[in-house]
Motif scaffolding. Structure first.
Motif, PDB file in Angstrom:
ATOM      1  N   ALA A 338       1.016  -1.253  -0.045  1.00 36.04           N
ATOM      2  CA  ALA A 338      -0.278  -0.332   0.249  1.00 36.04           C
ATOM      3  C   ALA A 338       1.539   0.936   0.257  1.00 36.04           C
ATOM      4  O   ALA A 338       0.850   2.275  -0.495  1.00 36.04           O
ATOM      5  N   ALA A 339       2.009   1.140   0.582  1.00 36.80           N
ATOM      6  CA  ALA A 339       2.926   2.752   0.748  1.00 36.80           C
ATOM      7  C   ALA A 339       3.658   2.322  -0.766  1.00 36.80           C
ATOM      8  O   ALA A 339       3.226   3.747  -1.081  1.00 36.80           O
ATOM      9  N   ALA A 340       3.866   1.325  -1.119  1.00 33.69           N
ATOM     10  CA  ALA A 340       4.504   2.095  -2.649  1.00 33.69           C
ATOM     11  C   ALA A 340       3.130   2.151  -3.409  1.00 33.69           C
ATOM     12  O   ALA A 340       3.832   2.372  -4.660  1.00 33.69           O
ATOM     13  N   CYS A 341       2.433   2.168  -3.442  1.00 35.77           N
ATOM     14  CA  CYS A 341       1.137   2.465  -4.260  1.00 35.77           C
ATOM     15  C   CYS A 341       0.715   3.844  -4.203  1.00 35.77           C
ATOM     16  O   CYS A 341      -0.331   4.611  -3.783  1.00 35.77           O
ATOM     17  N   GLN A 398       9.167   6.367   1.347  1.00 36.94           N
ATOM     18  CA  GLN A 398       9.209   5.306   2.222  1.00 36.94           C
ATOM     19  C   GLN A 398      10.015   4.051   1.993  1.00 36.94           C
ATOM     20  O   GLN A 398      10.819   3.426   2.652  1.00 36.94           O
ATOM     21  N   SER A 399       9.244   3.169   1.132  1.00 36.83           N
ATOM     22  CA  SER A 399       8.630   2.227   0.428  1.00 36.83           C
ATOM     23  C   SER A 399       9.967   1.652  -0.421  1.00 36.83           C
ATOM     24  O   SER A 399      10.407   0.490  -0.480  1.00 36.83           O
ATOM     25  N   VAL A 400      11.259   2.824  -0.423  1.00 31.70           N
ATOM     26  CA  VAL A 400      11.783   1.744  -0.712  1.00 31.70           C
ATOM     27  C   VAL A 400      13.220   1.060   0.341  1.00 31.70           C
ATOM     28  O   VAL A 400      13.545   0.229  -0.435  1.00 31.70           O
ATOM     29  N   ARG A 401      12.651   1.122   1.120  1.00 31.11           N
ATOM     30  CA  ARG A 401      13.062   0.795   2.458  1.00 31.11           C
ATOM     31  C   ARG A 401      13.359  -1.500   2.462  1.00 31.11           C
ATOM     32  O   ARG A 401      14.050  -1.414   2.660  1.00 31.11           O
ATOM     33  N   PHE A 402      12.323  -1.239   0.867  1.00 30.56           N
ATOM     34  CA  PHE A 402      11.543  -3.055   1.028  1.00 30.56           C
ATOM     35  C   PHE A 402      12.353  -3.287  -0.109  1.00 30.56           C
ATOM     36  O   PHE A 402      11.795  -4.350  -0.525  1.00 30.56           O
ATOM     37  N   LYS A 403      13.212  -2.724  -0.997  1.00 29.35           N
ATOM     38  CA  LYS A 403      13.658  -3.381  -2.143  1.00 29.35           C
ATOM     39  C   LYS A 403      14.051  -4.849  -1.879  1.00 29.35           C
ATOM     40  O   LYS A 403      15.447  -4.657  -0.975  1.00 29.35           O
ATOM     41  N   PRO A 404      14.164  -5.747  -2.617  1.00 29.38           N
ATOM     42  CA  PRO A 404      14.417  -6.600  -2.220  1.00 29.38           C
ATOM     43  C   PRO A 404      16.165  -6.676  -3.122  1.00 29.38           C
ATOM     44  O   PRO A 404      16.317  -7.686  -2.768  1.00 29.38           O
ATOM     45  N   ALA A 405      16.297  -5.897  -3.202  1.00 29.99           N
ATOM     46  CA  ALA A 405      18.194  -5.843  -3.658  1.00 29.99           C
ATOM     47  C   ALA A 405      18.476  -5.716  -2.186  1.00 29.99           C
ATOM     48  O   ALA A 405      19.604  -6.754  -1.749  1.00 29.99           O
ATOM     49  N   ARG A 406      18.432  -4.453  -1.359  1.00 29.18           N
ATOM     50  CA  ARG A 406      18.746  -4.685  -0.776  1.00 29.18           C
ATOM     51  C   ARG A 406      19.078  -5.542   0.871  1.00 29.18           C
ATOM     52  O   ARG A 406      19.633  -6.147   1.611  1.00 29.18           O
TER      53      ARG A 406
END
Length: 421
Positions: A338-341, A398-406
Motif C-alpha cells: 500500500a505504501a509503494a502505491c 519510504q517504501s524504498v526500504r523494502f527493495k529486494p536487492a537490499r
C-alpha cells in the motif's frame, strides 16, 4: 549489476507454495539473488506459479509433491489437529508429516545452503529438517519455528518457557501436543541460522525457550516497490470503473488472505458507521465470510481473493487509504505494498506493521487495541484530502526500504558467514 562472488553459492529455497505473503517474499529474494550471481533455486510444493509476479528462472514445482500426495498429507495433519482440539481451522501445524521421498531429491544434495521459508502444510517434517546434513538458514515468516505448534501465539507466552495446557488446542493438560512438538524442536541442529523479517519477530524469537541461545538476526522483508509504482497509463477513475466503484467516493481499502482471521483484526469494520457528511466506500480483497459482510453497515464492495499481483496493484491504486488493524503479524506485506502505491495506512502500534508505518508521516499508529482511535484516524484521513496526499507521497518515498536487492545483499553476506564458520 552482478556481485562478484568469491565462490559460487548454491542456495535451495523451500516454501510450501507459490501463493501468499511468505511465497512472494521468498520469490522476490530468489530473483534478487539470481541478479547477484547466486545459483539460487526456488522449490515449492503446491499452488499455481501464476500467484507470483515472477518470471525468474529456476522456479521449480516439486513433481513428487504435485502428484496428489500434497492433497492427502495436509488433510491428515489438519484432521488430526481437529480431532485432538475439537476445533476447525486452527493456525496450528504439527510438523510430523512430510513427503517421504523429499530427502532423495538431487537438488537437496547439490546445494550448499538450504533456505527454509514457510514449510508447513506437510511439505517437510521436523525429522526431515533435522536430517538435512547441510547448513540451514530459516526465515521466520511466522512464529511456528519457535512455538509448540501455533503460527501466532497471541497473548500466550508459554513459548518463552514450556508449552502445555495450550489455549489454542483447548487443552488443560500440562503435557499435551504442544509440549510434544516443542520437545521435538529441541532436537533440531543448534547451528541453524534464523532470520526475522522484522525486529518484532526477532525479539519474540530471542525470548523463546527454543531459540534463546540460537543466532537470530533481522533482515527486513522485501517487496518490489517499483512494480507497484504507477506508470501513468491508467487513471484512478478508469480503475474505479473497472472495479465498479463509485468514482467520487473516498475508498477505504481493507485486505488480507483471510479477513476473518482473528489476528487480522478486521472485525473492526462492523464498528465503522455511515455518516451523511462523508461519501465513504469500503473496498475489501481476500476471503470474507457472509457473517462479516452482513455486519458491515457502510457501502462496500467485496472483491474476494485477488491472487494476481497485477490485479492487486490496480486495487491499491483505486483506493485512497488502507486499514490494517492486525493484532499480531510478523511483517505486514500489504502495508508495504500500500505504501509503494502511495496510500497512507492506519494500523495498531504493534508487531511488524508498527515498523512499516511512520506515525503522522506515512499514516497513523493507534494504541493497541483502541478501536475508537483507529476509526478516528481513518476518518481524519477521509476528511482531509491534503493530509492523505502528503502522507501518501511520504509513504511511497519510504517504501524504498523494502527493495529486494537490499535484502538479497544482506542474505548473501549471511550465506558467506554460514559457509565460512
Amino acid at each position: 549489476m552482478t556481485d562478484s562472488l568469491a565462490q559460487p553459492i548454491r542456495v535451495l529455497h523451500l516454501n510450501a507454495g507459490a501463493c501468499g505473503g511468505a511465497a512472494l517474499g521468498a520469490v522476490g529474494l530468489h530473483e534478487s539473488l539470481l541478479d547477484l550471481g547466486v545459483t539460487s533455486t526456488f522449490l515449492y510444493g503446491n499452488g499455481p506459479r501464476e500467484c507470483t509476479i515472477s518470471s525468474a528462472e529456476r522456479m521449480i514445482q516439486s513433481q513428487i509433491l504435485s502428484a496428489g500426495i500434497e492433497k492427502v498429507l495436509p488433510r491428515f495433519e489438519t484432521g488430526l489437529v481437529r480431532i485432538l482440539s475439537g476445533r476447525r481451522g486452527l493456525p496450528f501445524s504439527l510438523g510430523q508429516v512430510g513427503n517421504p521421498l523429499f530427502q532423495r531429491r538431487a537438488l537437496l544434495q547439490n546445494s550448499d545452503i538450504i533456505h527454509l521459508h514457510w514449510v508447513n502444510g506437510s511439505m517437510l517434517s521436523l525429522r526431515q529438517i533435522a536430517a538435512f546434513n547441510k547448513p540451514v538458514v530459516w526465515t521466520l515468516r511466522d512464529e511456528w519455528p519457535y512455538t509448540g505448534g501455533c503460527h501466532y501465539a497471541g497473548e500466550c507466552q508459554k513459548f518463552e518457557m514450556k508449552c502445555g495446557q495450550c489455549p489454542m488446542l483447548n487443552s488443560h493438560r500440562s503435557y499435551d501436543l504442544s509440549t510434544f512438538i516443542q520437545r521435538q524442536k529441541t532436537r533440531l541442529p543448534e547451528d541453524i541460522r534464523y532470520v526475522g523479517i522484522s525486529d518484532w519477530i526477532t525479539q519474540r524469537a530471542k525470548r523463546s525457550s527454543l531459540l534463546r541461545t540460537a543466532t537470530v538476526t533481522t533482515i527486513l522483508n522485501a517487496i518490489n516497490p517499483s512494480f507497484f509504482e504507477s506508470d501513468g497509463s491508467t487513471e484512478r477513475g478508469e480503475l474505479r470503473r473497472r472495479l465498479q466503484l463509485p468514482e467520487k467516493a473516498t475508498i477505504l481499502l481493507a485486505g488480507a488472505l483471510d479477513l476473518d482471521s482473528p489476528f487480522k483484526g478486521y472485525e473492526i469494520l462492523q464498528h465503522i458507521k455511515p455518516d451523511a457528511r462523508r461519501d465513504l466506500h469500503l473496498l475489501t480483497f481476500g476471503s470474507i465470510s457472509d457473517d462479516l459482510k452482513d455486519s458491515i453497515s457502510i457501502p462496500a464492495t467485496h472483491l474476494g481473493p485477488v491472487l494476481q499481483q497485477m490485479e492487486l496493484k490496480e486495487v491499491y491504486r483505486a483506493a485512497d487509504l488502507f486499514l490494517a488493524p492486525s493484532h499480531q503479524e510478523s511483517f505486514g506485506k500489504t502495508l508495504a505494498e500500500a505504501a509503494a502505491c502511495g496510500l497512507p495506512t492506519v494500523c495498531y502500534d504493534v508487531g511488524g506493521p508498527a515498523e512499516i508505518v511512520i506515525h503522522e508521516q506515512t499514516g497513523f499508529k493507534a494504541e493497541p487495541f483502541n478501536t475508537d482511535q483507529v476509526i478516528a484516524y481513518c476518518m481524519q484521513l477521509v476528511d482531509d484530502v491534503g493530509l492523505r496526499t502528503r502522507m501518501g507521497h511520504d509513504a511511497r518515498r519510504q517504501s524504498v526500504r523494502f527493495k529486494p536487492a537490499r535484502a538479497a545483499k544482506e542474505y548473501l553476506q549471511l550465506y558467506r558467514e554460514v559457509l565460512n564458520r
